[in-house]
Design an enzyme around this catalytic site. Structure first.
Site, PDB file in Angstrom:
ATOM      1  N   GLU A 488      25.025  37.207  33.876  1.00 23.35           N
ATOM      2  CA  GLU A 488      25.891  36.679  32.816  1.00 23.35           C
ATOM      3  C   GLU A 488      25.208  36.779  31.451  1.00 23.35           C
ATOM      4  O   GLU A 488      25.858  37.088  30.444  1.00 23.35           O
ATOM      5  CB  GLU A 488      26.294  35.238  33.121  1.00 23.35           C
ATOM      6  CG  GLU A 488      27.085  35.060  34.420  1.00 23.35           C
ATOM      7  CD  GLU A 488      28.320  35.931  34.536  1.00 23.35           C
ATOM      8  OE1 GLU A 488      28.851  36.375  33.507  1.00 23.35           O
ATOM      9  OE2 GLU A 488      28.760  36.188  35.677  1.00 23.35           O
ATOM     10  N   ASP A 551      24.793  43.861  36.034  1.00 20.56           N
ATOM     11  CA  ASP A 551      24.078  43.783  37.320  1.00 20.56           C
ATOM     12  C   ASP A 551      22.647  44.295  37.175  1.00 20.56           C
ATOM     13  O   ASP A 551      21.698  43.682  37.675  1.00 20.56           O
ATOM     14  CB  ASP A 551      24.803  44.616  38.382  1.00 20.56           C
ATOM     15  CG  ASP A 551      25.894  43.841  39.113  1.00 20.56           C
ATOM     16  OD1 ASP A 551      25.960  42.608  38.956  1.00 20.56           O
ATOM     17  OD2 ASP A 551      26.683  44.479  39.835  1.00 20.56           O
TER      18      ASP A 551
END
Length: 639
Positions: A488, A551
């Site tokens: 995030e 990611d």
């Protein structure tokens, strides 16, 4: 973590080595499209809360808020299945009558603001979010409507999925209309006309791939320009009524749609548009009516996802009630099952990950100092929200349930709450942005970064094993929730998040050279995923690039954090990373997500990202010739 690791397979397929034994025996429940990972956590929370709320209805569980008392009253109404059967389609009739009363566009135009507040469909969308150029103030956004098919690309000639799905949609909608009181012939005509109108809209709205590019979202238009996009509807009066003011700027993520609106809303299209309104309304509201109507309304969605059966009556009632009172239920769940101590512990973990990220930025070799300093400043200003909000959104204080004894039905209450939500939404226009406001309930197994607000949010529901547990080692936790947290954070610096500054404003804070280099690295990520075979189709590298960058950044950052702990165990780190992506899904769902989802398939998220990290090859002694091997020159490194 998986119970059995296939040691020889670790060098060839990390995901299968960790999850293979589970995959052999795991079965997808009939009312699910997936099992494992996130789904299992959500199912566990559902089981817990359904048991609690059974006690609540039985008077065996005390609640200490007005909002929970209103939730209880609504849940009782939703669970009164006999009353819903007795009501039949009556609660739907006033809304259908209102649409049927339209004789021309002027009839709709005369009541457009109230129509939108009521929650009835329109051939355009209006919503409120932070102004992309001034993130301290809420702005009005205008876009196109949602299509019947999942994406505009499904309307292209020869699309195989559409050829399978459209007959299912047609049959379901014809059934729902007959259940709502239309005769077969009329129902058939309505559906046919509605599909024709939807088809006329499709070329002018954005595809999922186009919508995934935030750099093309900010298209400011004046109120007069938006109003001039159609001569059939008085958009100016509707908008000024809704926001109780006169916007100087309306942000239009889909400008092509408004350029085509006059053509779409031609006199020749009125009958088709009216049918489209009827279909949208019946499609959206049938689940609040009888059991037959609810079951029928799931047919198309089940075909899309590959679910074999609808949710049972009791679970559907739970979904409905908790969906309407989501923040109230989230507050209950967070306080009871998560608590302040865990909230602080995870908050500290987020701060630790932010500091690791700062350190990595300080040592970054491809960013210039000016860009690096701005990136660190963005992290300094990053808002962190963990567990659950400090208080329930004041919106829910307005939710007052009208019980059956006073003429209330499930649908009448839902529509009353919809009006309250819409009034609250439009009242935000031109008001200061509340960065503390949560857009996801605490019992949702997920997390998010909001680029317009520069905040990261971690609901309580995801903060459990295998993502996070005090019983897991630090390396396991970093391979789980640590990677999610850093994922995030990385969204602040993906191809979309990097467009926004420390305040969430769309503002280029990069030097030209750094920006050019970043886009070259992002292209490497696109190329790494683009065309990978999966579920009989291939991955769209452009559609998934932002999530893949996040990611990659998240995993590499979490790896560095794990290596900084005294009990570091990189094997456990990588094994838990693979375990959190454990999933079995229907082929229909996998193919749908390949077409519209910004995330790569779970297995590829697990396998491809570790191949970009040198430590992975050292940890498992992966060599050329092994299935997981990737040459150093091909390893994609961004953050």
């Amino acid at each position: 973590m998986a119970e059995t690791i296939n040691e020889p397979e670790l060098k060839n397929d990390l995901y299968d080595a960790v999850n293979g034994e589970w995959l052999k025996t795991a079965t997808i429940p009939g009312d699910h499209a997936t099992t494992g990972g996130f789904t299992d956590l959500a199912d566990g929370i559902e089981e817990t809360l359904m048991a609690d709320f059974d006690q609540l209805l039985a008077g065996q569980l005390d609640v200490n808020s007005d909002e929970m008392n209103q939730f209880k009253a609504f849940y009782q109404l939703v669970r009164d299945f006999d009353k819903r059967e007795q009501d039949g389609s009556k609660p739907l009739k006033p809304f259908l009558d209102r649409i049927e009363a339209l004789n021309n566009y002027q009839d709709l135009s005369d009541q457009l603001a109230d129509w939108i507040l009521t929650g009835l469909p329109t051939p355009f969308s209006l919503d409120i979010d932070s102004d992309m150029k001034n993130s301290t103030t809420y702005a009005l956004f205008a876009g196109g409507p949602r299509l019947f098919l999942p994406d505009k690309t499904y309307y292209e000639a020869g699309n195989q999925a559409a050829q399978q799905l459209m007959p299912v949609f047609t049959k379901m909608m014809t059934q729902l209309l007959t259940q709502a009181g239309y005769d077969d012939a009329h129902a058939s005509t309505i559906v046919k006309q509605a599909i024709a109108f939807d088809r006329s809209v499709a070329p002018h709205v954005k595809s999922a791939e186009e919508g995934a590019d935030y750099s093309k979202m900010y298209n400011p238009r004046t109120l007069d320009q938006i109003a001039a996009s159609t001569s059939q509807l008085d958009l100016k009066t509707a908008i000024t009524t809704l926001v109780n003011g006169t916007p100087e700027v309306i942000i239009t993520p889909e400008p092509d749609y408004f350029e085509a609106l006059n053509e779409i809303l031609s006199d020749d299209h009125f009958a088709a548009m009216k049918s489209w309104l009827l279909v949208k309304t019946v499609m959206g509201l049938s689940s609040y009516l009888t059991e037959e109507q609810r079951q029928t309304s799931t047919i198309y969605g089940r075909a899309l996802s590959g679910r074999k059966e609808a949710r049972n009556q009791k679970k559907a009632a739970y979904d409905l009630a908790t969906g309407v009172f989501d923040q109230v239920v989230g507050d209950y769940y967070g306080r009871k099952y998560f608590g302040e101590a865990a909230k602080q512990d995870v908050h500290d973990m987020v701060v630790k990950m932010v500091n690791v990220y700062k350190k990595r930025l300080a040592n970054n070799t491809w960013l210039g100092k000016a860009t690096r300093d701005k990136a660190v400043l963005k992290l300094d200003k990053l808002g962190i929200q963990v567990g659950y909000p400090d208080q329930i959104d004041a919106l829910y204080k307005q939710f007052k349930v009208t019980p059956a004894s006073k003429g209330g039905s499930v649908l009448s209450n839902v529509m009353a709450f919809t009006r309250i939500r819409n009034l609250d939404e439009f009242a935000r226009w031109n008001q200061p942005v509340d960065r503390t406001r949560w857009e996801m309930s605490a019992h949702t197994v997920n997390a998010y970064f909001h680029p317009f607000h520069n905040i990261i949010v971690f609901p309580a529901a995801i903060l459990q094993a295998p993502f996070y547990s005090l019983k897991q080692s630090s390396s396991q936790n970093f391979g789980g929730i640590g990677a999610v947290i850093a994922h995030e954070i990385s969204h602040a610096f993906d191809n979309n998040g990097s467009l926004f500054d420390e305040y969430g404003n769309l503002n280029n804070w990069w030097t030209e050279a750094d920006n050019k280099h970043f886009h070259e690295l992002a292209q490497n990520m696109i190329d790494e995923f683009d065309g990978l075979a999966y579920a009989g189709q291939t991955v769209n590298g452009k559609l998934t690039v932002s999530e893949n960058i996040a990611d990659a950044g998240g995993l590499s950052c979490a790896l560095e954090a794990a290596k900084g702990e005294p009990d570091v165990d990189l094997r456990a780190f990588f094994l838990n990373w693979a375990a959190i992506w454990r999933q079995k899904a229907t082929q229909e769902r996998e193919q749908l997500l390949l077409a519209i989802d910004v995330h790569a398939p779970a297995k590829l998220r697990a396998n491809v990202q570790v191949q970009n990290l040198d430590d992975f090859f050292d940890t498992f002694d992966v060599k050329p010739g092994d299935g997981m091997y990737k040459a150093p020159a091909d390893r994609v490194k961004i953050w």
